[in-house]
Design a protein around this motif. Structure first.
Motif, PDB file in Angstrom:
ATOM      1  N   ILE A 138      -1.559   5.983  10.468  1.00  8.93           N
ATOM      2  CA  ILE A 138      -2.357   5.177   9.499  1.00  8.93           C
ATOM      3  C   ILE A 138      -2.897   6.026   8.339  1.00  8.93           C
ATOM      4  O   ILE A 138      -2.827   5.556   7.116  1.00  8.93           O
ATOM      5  CB  ILE A 138      -3.308   4.358  10.151  1.00  8.93           C
ATOM      6  CG1 ILE A 138      -2.738   3.346  11.398  1.00  8.93           C
ATOM      7  CG2 ILE A 138      -4.315   3.656   9.040  1.00  8.93           C
ATOM      8  CD1 ILE A 138      -3.711   2.500  12.168  1.00  8.93           C
ATOM      9  N   SER A 139      -3.825   7.022   8.821  1.00 11.68           N
ATOM     10  CA  SER A 139      -4.454   7.782   7.629  1.00 11.68           C
ATOM     11  C   SER A 139      -3.207   8.565   6.929  1.00 11.68           C
ATOM     12  O   SER A 139      -3.376   8.956   5.761  1.00 11.68           O
ATOM     13  CB  SER A 139      -5.369   9.040   8.205  1.00 11.68           C
ATOM     14  OG  SER A 139      -4.590   9.696   9.322  1.00 11.68           O
ATOM     15  N   GLY A 140      -2.111   9.189   7.605  1.00 13.37           N
ATOM     16  CA  GLY A 140      -1.268   9.552   6.721  1.00 13.37           C
ATOM     17  C   GLY A 140      -0.334   8.685   5.608  1.00 13.37           C
ATOM     18  O   GLY A 140      -0.150   9.081   4.749  1.00 13.37           O
ATOM     19  N   TYR A 141      -0.262   7.291   6.132  1.00 13.71           N
ATOM     20  CA  TYR A 141       0.175   6.156   5.082  1.00 13.71           C
ATOM     21  C   TYR A 141      -0.998   5.875   4.089  1.00 13.71           C
ATOM     22  O   TYR A 141      -0.319   6.127   2.975  1.00 13.71           O
ATOM     23  CB  TYR A 141       0.457   4.915   5.944  1.00 13.71           C
ATOM     24  CG  TYR A 141       0.517   3.856   5.103  1.00 13.71           C
ATOM     25  CD1 TYR A 141       1.764   3.595   4.653  1.00 13.71           C
ATOM     26  CD2 TYR A 141      -0.340   2.843   4.557  1.00 13.71           C
ATOM     27  CE1 TYR A 141       2.194   2.473   3.825  1.00 13.71           C
ATOM     28  CE2 TYR A 141      -0.327   1.841   3.840  1.00 13.71           C
ATOM     29  CZ  TYR A 141       1.062   1.707   3.412  1.00 13.71           C
ATOM     30  OH  TYR A 141       1.337   0.673   2.547  1.00 13.71           O
ATOM     31  N   TYR A 142      -2.063   6.407   4.249  1.00 14.34           N
ATOM     32  CA  TYR A 142      -3.053   5.992   3.125  1.00 14.34           C
ATOM     33  C   TYR A 142      -2.849   7.329   2.214  1.00 14.34           C
ATOM     34  O   TYR A 142      -2.963   6.939   0.887  1.00 14.34           O
ATOM     35  CB  TYR A 142      -4.479   5.736   3.693  1.00 14.34           C
ATOM     36  CG  TYR A 142      -4.600   4.337   4.170  1.00 14.34           C
ATOM     37  CD1 TYR A 142      -4.535   3.348   3.370  1.00 14.34           C
ATOM     38  CD2 TYR A 142      -4.957   4.203   5.597  1.00 14.34           C
ATOM     39  CE1 TYR A 142      -4.546   1.864   3.739  1.00 14.34           C
ATOM     40  CE2 TYR A 142      -5.177   2.811   6.034  1.00 14.34           C
ATOM     41  CZ  TYR A 142      -4.975   1.798   5.006  1.00 14.34           C
ATOM     42  OH  TYR A 142      -5.057   0.446   5.681  1.00 14.34           O
ATOM     43  N   LEU A 143      -2.856   8.463   2.624  1.00 17.80           N
ATOM     44  CA  LEU A 143      -2.517   9.450   1.907  1.00 17.80           C
ATOM     45  C   LEU A 143      -1.312   9.369   1.050  1.00 17.80           C
ATOM     46  O   LEU A 143      -1.351   9.927  -0.053  1.00 17.80           O
ATOM     47  CB  LEU A 143      -2.553  10.700   2.981  1.00 17.80           C
ATOM     48  CG  LEU A 143      -2.381  12.138   2.186  1.00 17.80           C
ATOM     49  CD1 LEU A 143      -3.340  12.781   1.525  1.00 17.80           C
ATOM     50  CD2 LEU A 143      -1.912  13.286   3.205  1.00 17.80           C
ATOM     51  N   VAL A 144      -0.340   9.043   1.715  1.00 17.08           N
ATOM     52  CA  VAL A 144       0.932   8.884   1.158  1.00 17.08           C
ATOM     53  C   VAL A 144       0.989   7.760  -0.217  1.00 17.08           C
ATOM     54  O   VAL A 144       0.983   8.039  -1.432  1.00 17.08           O
ATOM     55  CB  VAL A 144       2.175   8.689   1.852  1.00 17.08           C
ATOM     56  CG1 VAL A 144       3.341   8.064   1.060  1.00 17.08           C
ATOM     57  CG2 VAL A 144       2.640   9.708   2.737  1.00 17.08           C
ATOM     58  N   GLN A 145       0.071   6.998   0.076  1.00 15.32           N
ATOM     59  CA  GLN A 145      -0.246   6.117  -1.020  1.00 15.32           C
ATOM     60  C   GLN A 145      -0.895   6.465  -2.395  1.00 15.32           C
ATOM     61  O   GLN A 145      -0.841   6.178  -3.599  1.00 15.32           O
ATOM     62  CB  GLN A 145      -1.166   4.757  -0.602  1.00 15.32           C
ATOM     63  CG  GLN A 145       0.006   4.003   0.290  1.00 15.32           C
ATOM     64  CD  GLN A 145       0.822   3.438  -0.182  1.00 15.32           C
ATOM     65  OE1 GLN A 145       0.992   2.911  -1.183  1.00 15.32           O
ATOM     66  NE2 GLN A 145       2.131   3.605   0.495  1.00 15.32           N
ATOM     67  N   ASP A 146      -2.058   7.432  -1.840  1.00 20.63           N
ATOM     68  CA  ASP A 146      -2.849   8.059  -3.019  1.00 20.63           C
ATOM     69  C   ASP A 146      -1.856   9.130  -3.709  1.00 20.63           C
ATOM     70  O   ASP A 146      -2.203   9.416  -4.824  1.00 20.63           O
ATOM     71  CB  ASP A 146      -4.022   8.946  -2.239  1.00 20.63           C
ATOM     72  CG  ASP A 146      -4.922   8.151  -1.874  1.00 20.63           C
ATOM     73  OD1 ASP A 146      -4.989   6.980  -2.074  1.00 20.63           O
ATOM     74  OD2 ASP A 146      -6.018   8.553  -1.259  1.00 20.63           O
TER      75      ASP A 146
END
Length: 146
Positions: A138-146
Motif C-alpha cells: 500500500i505504501s509502495g502504491y502511494y509512492l508510485v502515485q507521488d
C-alpha cells in the motif's frame, strides 16, 4: 520525553524491529513496477526520485544498531540508486525476481533502489525495490502515485 536528532530519526517500532530482525536472516524485499510512455531522461528520473525521497523520510534512512537499540538514521544516506537495463518488457519478471533476492544494505541506506528497464526511447518500466521494514504494498502504491 525522548528527543530525536531530527523529526524522522527514531528508534524502530516493535513491528519494524521484528521485520528488520527477519530481514537480517533473509531478504524481506518487495518490488513494485509501473510503465511509462513518453521520453524519459536520466535527469528526469533522478529528479523525481530525489523529490519523492524528500517527501517520504523513510526513503532517506539507514538502520543503525546502537547497543541494544536499533534506529532509523539519515546521516550518510545517498540518493536512491538507479540501475539502467535495456531490454524487452518480458525481462521484467527476471529483473524483479533478482531484485527481491539481493539484500538492501540497511547499514548504509537508502532502503530502496530503482531499476529503469528501458524498452525503447518512449517506453520504459520502472521497478522499485523496498525493504519491507520501511513499507508494504500500500505504501509502495502511494509512492508510485507521488
Amino acid at each position: 520525553m525522548t528527543r530525536y536528532v531530527t523529526e524522522s530519526e527514531r528508534p524502530l517500532s516493535p513491528s519494524e524491529l521484528a521485520i528488520w530482525s527477519a530481514d537480517t536472516m533473509c531478504s524481506m524485499n518487495f518490488s513494485m513496477h509501473f510503465e511509462l510512455r513518453g521520453a524519459l531522461t536520466d535527469q528526469h528520473l533522478r529528479t523525481a526520485l530525489e523529490r519523492v525521497q524528500c517527501r517520504h523520510p523513510l526513503l532517506a534512512m539507514r538502520i543503525s544498531e546502537e547497543g541494544t537499540d536499533v534506529w532509523f538514521r539519515r546521516d550518510g544516506v545517498t540518493a536512491i540508486p538507479v540501475r539502467l537495463v535495456d531490454g524487452p518488457t518480458g525481462q521484467l519478471t527476471a529483473e524483479a525476481e533478482a531484485e527481491v533476492r539481493v539484500a538492501l544494505d540497511w547499514r548504509c541506506g537508502p532502503l530502496v533502489r530503482c531499476v529503469w528497464l528501458r524498452h525503447d526511447s518512449t517506453h520504459a518500466t520502472i521497478l522499485l525495490t523496498f525493504s519491507h521494514v520501511i513499507g508494504d504494498g500500500i505504501s509502495g502504491y502511494y509512492l508510485v502515485q507521488d
